[in-house]
Design an enzyme around this catalytic site. Structure first.
Site, PDB file in Angstrom:
ATOM      1  N   ASN A 148      -4.034  21.196  16.277  1.00 38.33           N
ATOM      2  CA  ASN A 148      -3.746  20.629  14.953  1.00 38.33           C
ATOM      3  C   ASN A 148      -3.481  21.721  13.916  1.00 38.33           C
ATOM      4  O   ASN A 148      -2.503  21.664  13.164  1.00 38.33           O
ATOM      5  CB  ASN A 148      -4.905  19.748  14.494  1.00 38.33           C
ATOM      6  CG  ASN A 148      -5.064  18.513  15.340  1.00 38.33           C
ATOM      7  OD1 ASN A 148      -4.275  18.264  16.245  1.00 38.33           O
ATOM      8  ND2 ASN A 148      -6.088  17.724  15.063  1.00 38.33           N
TER       9      ASN A 148
ATOM     10  N   HIS B 156      33.980  10.113 -17.108  1.00 44.52           N
ATOM     11  CA  HIS B 156      34.485   8.928 -16.386  1.00 44.52           C
ATOM     12  C   HIS B 156      35.732   9.274 -15.563  1.00 44.52           C
ATOM     13  O   HIS B 156      36.549   8.392 -15.271  1.00 44.52           O
ATOM     14  CB  HIS B 156      34.799   7.779 -17.345  1.00 44.52           C
ATOM     15  CG  HIS B 156      33.685   7.439 -18.276  1.00 44.52           C
ATOM     16  ND1 HIS B 156      32.639   6.619 -17.927  1.00 44.52           N
ATOM     17  CD2 HIS B 156      33.444   7.846 -19.558  1.00 44.52           C
ATOM     18  CE1 HIS B 156      31.804   6.508 -18.940  1.00 44.52           C
ATOM     19  NE2 HIS B 156      32.258   7.258 -19.940  1.00 44.52           N
TER      20      HIS B 156
ATOM     21  N   SER C 172      47.494  17.715   9.851  1.00 47.46           N
ATOM     22  CA  SER C 172      47.532  16.353  10.390  1.00 47.46           C
ATOM     23  C   SER C 172      48.261  16.362  11.720  1.00 47.46           C
ATOM     24  O   SER C 172      49.200  17.136  11.923  1.00 47.46           O
ATOM     25  CB  SER C 172      48.253  15.429   9.401  1.00 47.46           C
ATOM     26  OG  SER C 172      48.595  14.204  10.026  1.00 47.46           O
TER      27      SER C 172
ATOM     28  N   LYS D  92      50.808  17.816   5.584  1.00 50.74           N
ATOM     29  CA  LYS D  92      49.422  17.683   5.141  1.00 50.74           C
ATOM     30  C   LYS D  92      48.642  18.987   5.262  1.00 50.74           C
ATOM     31  O   LYS D  92      48.787  19.745   6.212  1.00 50.74           O
ATOM     32  CB  LYS D  92      48.704  16.605   5.952  1.00 50.74           C
ATOM     33  CG  LYS D  92      49.207  15.191   5.732  1.00 50.74           C
ATOM     34  CD  LYS D  92      48.899  14.665   4.349  1.00 50.74           C
ATOM     35  CE  LYS D  92      47.416  14.487   4.098  1.00 50.74           C
ATOM     36  NZ  LYS D  92      46.809  13.494   5.009  1.00 50.74           N
TER      37      LYS D  92
ATOM     38  N   GLU E 273      35.167  17.906   2.754  1.00 49.55           N
ATOM     39  CA  GLU E 273      34.840  16.529   3.118  1.00 49.55           C
ATOM     40  C   GLU E 273      33.604  16.474   4.024  1.00 49.55           C
ATOM     41  O   GLU E 273      32.752  15.580   3.884  1.00 49.55           O
ATOM     42  CB  GLU E 273      36.037  15.880   3.811  1.00 49.55           C
ATOM     43  CG  GLU E 273      37.214  15.631   2.852  1.00 49.55           C
ATOM     44  CD  GLU E 273      38.464  15.150   3.575  1.00 49.55           C
ATOM     45  OE1 GLU E 273      38.427  15.046   4.825  1.00 49.55           O
ATOM     46  OE2 GLU E 273      39.475  14.904   2.897  1.00 49.55           O
TER      47      GLU E 273
ATOM     48  N   TYR F  22      -5.252  14.200  11.212  1.00 47.22           N
ATOM     49  CA  TYR F  22      -4.030  14.330  11.995  1.00 47.22           C
ATOM     50  C   TYR F  22      -3.753  13.057  12.781  1.00 47.22           C
ATOM     51  O   TYR F  22      -4.659  12.431  13.325  1.00 47.22           O
ATOM     52  CB  TYR F  22      -4.137  15.519  12.961  1.00 47.22           C
ATOM     53  CG  TYR F  22      -2.884  15.709  13.796  1.00 47.22           C
ATOM     54  CD1 TYR F  22      -1.798  16.401  13.298  1.00 47.22           C
ATOM     55  CD2 TYR F  22      -2.796  15.157  15.078  1.00 47.22           C
ATOM     56  CE1 TYR F  22      -0.643  16.563  14.052  1.00 47.22           C
ATOM     57  CE2 TYR F  22      -1.647  15.309  15.841  1.00 47.22           C
ATOM     58  CZ  TYR F  22      -0.574  16.014  15.324  1.00 47.22           C
ATOM     59  OH  TYR F  22       0.571  16.153  16.059  1.00 47.22           O
TER      60      TYR F  22
END
Length: 472
Positions: A116, A162, A283, A289, A296, A323
């Site tokens: 532990n 915004h 792509s 592309k 991402e 524990y």
């Protein structure tokens, strides 16, 4: 390295038979806690030295234990150590191999400790090391942000609320907002490191031990500030893991926000930045592309770290002291969060360093959308003495005129402005260009280039102090 006869020794004489297969599968943690081998051996070496120093084990047993543990460390690092799931975890795998190497003396190593407090120590040591690495990584990343911010302390861009064009700012000022965010992340990690710098070994199973151990000696040898002060808390505490995971979740939130902006800025519609080929992909069907995949994926990996935090919060929320085996589930979450955060920070650091800033596009956008409307209203308040609400209304009328004429605010003639309000003078044109607007924002922490440079200077000094304190 034959462990087959030792599969049940850890339970002692209480059990007459070993676990069934499914119990072995659910109980074993060696598949992931093998990562803690260096910390486990380091803790055992220090524990054995303390036991010998206190006269609890003989010097000859200590020498044998030390020699055996160093052999095991070498075997693991050379990849020739065989880990057994029958032995459950890293602690028993090492102890079993130590018994093979040195015989009965190996059994003395576990005097005055339990698995532990042993696992609490191993994990604490590991998390401490990882936080120190992440702090260094964050410092390097902040330095990269400061380099870009200083380079672009005067580069105009539109500021948004915004996601709508609001007021002109500088790109340096925008990046310094992230310096503040990641600076707080750095501060949180340093605070966490300080709070967790207590050594749990010696708490044993939960009540401490009757052996005359020296926990202060062990704490110093393991690099901790001091030993923990309550044996029950020592073995049941995983606050330090939760706190680190919370720190990691907040840091990943900031990484995700910056990733989102990088994704937006790199679109043809914005064209504020260009990412290097190193952090983009193409792509399979569209040859034109250039996708910001690194950004991402950082944005997506934030969800993994959130999941790690929520998973451990859920594990811990109902556990009585001290524990419980549930706490075995703490390791995979923290291992995953560390790996994910380090990868995300490294990728973001590379993107920030390599990206090309499209200055002309940023500056063109800074003047679109009537971004100096607030400057116009402020001028009406300051120079004519109008109440702000009235100035706001008049500014709205001027914007309507500009929209009708399809021109910027500074392109409206003085006579047209005076039709709306006769007190307007030609001095108003001093405040209607984005560049002049930015330069006028001299309030502390504002976007004026001189203020941006002031904050860059502050952060350079602060980072240097943090680095000095870490090496002190």
């Amino acid at each position: 390295m034959n462990h087959k006869n030792q599969s049940n020794q850890m339970w002692g004489g209480r059990f007459s038979s070993g676990p069934v297969g499914v119990m072995e599968d659910i109980n074993a943690s060696i598949d992931f806690d093998c990562k803690l081998y260096a910390q486990d051996i380091h803790g055992s070496l220090v524990h054995a030295a303390m036991l010998a120093q206190q006269g609890i084990i003989s010097k000859s047993d200590h020498q044998a234990i030390e020699k055996g543990l160093k052999i095991i460390l070498q075997e693991i690092e050379e990849g020739i150590f065989t880990f057994s799931r029958k032995l459950e975890d890293i602690h028993m795998n090492i102890e079993a191999r130590l018994t093979e190497l040195i015989g009965p003396a190996a059994g003395r190593l576990h005097t005055a400790r339990s698995r532990n407090d042993q696992v609490a120590l191993d994990l604490r040591l590991w998390v401490k090391e990882q936080i120190q690495k992440i702090i260094k990584n964050l410092q390097d990343f902040l330095s990269n942000l400061l380099i870009q911010a200083e380079k672009h302390a005067e580069t105009l861009m539109p500021g948004f609320t915004h996601l709508q064009t609001a007021q002109p700012v500088t790109f340096g000022h925008h990046l310094m907002a992230y310096v503040e965010m990641f600076g707080r992340d750095l501060s949180r990690l340093c605070d966490t490191l300080h709070r967790m710098d207590e050594m749990p070994l010696g708490a044993a199973a939960l009540a401490g031990t009757s052996f005359p151990i020296d926990r202060f000696m062990t704490a110093r040898a393991l690099g901790f500030r001091e030993p923990t002060r309550n044996s029950i808390d020592s073995v049941s505490d995983r606050d330090f893991v939760l706190e680190f995971l919370a720190d990691a979740a907040i840091t990943s939130t900031h990484l995700s926000r910056l990733s989102e902006e990088i994704i937006i800025w790199s679109t043809p519609q914005f064209n504020f930045i260009r990412l290097s080929d190193a952090f983009s992909t193409g792509s399979s069907i569209m040859p034109q592309k250039k996708n910001p995949d690194a950004a991402e994926l950082i944005r997506a990996k934030t969800g993994r770290i959130y999941g790690d935090l929520v998973a451990l919060l859920t594990v811990m929320k109902g556990l009585p002291l001290a524990y419980s085996k549930d706490m075995q589930e703490d390791k995979e979450a923290v291992f995953d969060a560390v790996a994910t955060l380090e990868l995300s920070l490294t990728a973001m650091k590379g993107m920030i360093s390599d990206m090309t800033i499209q200055i002309a596009m940023m500056e063109k956008a800074a003047g679109s959308g009537y971004t100096t409307a607030t400057d116009l209203a402020d001028w009406l308040v300051r120079m004519i003495g109008l109440p702000f609400r009235e100035a706001h209304h008049i500014t709205g009328q001027i914007i309507a005129t500009a929209e009708c004429k399809k021109c910027n605010l500074e392109q409206i003639s003085l006579s047209e402005l005076q039709v709306i309000h006769p007190a307007i003078t030609k001095d108003i044109f001093k405040f209607l260009s984005p560049k002049k607007s930015v330069k006028s924002r001299k309030s502390y922490g504002g976007t004026a280039p001189q203020e941006v440079r002031r904050q860059i200077c502050y952060w350079k000094k602060r980072l240097a102090k943090i680095q000095e304190s870490r090496h002190a």
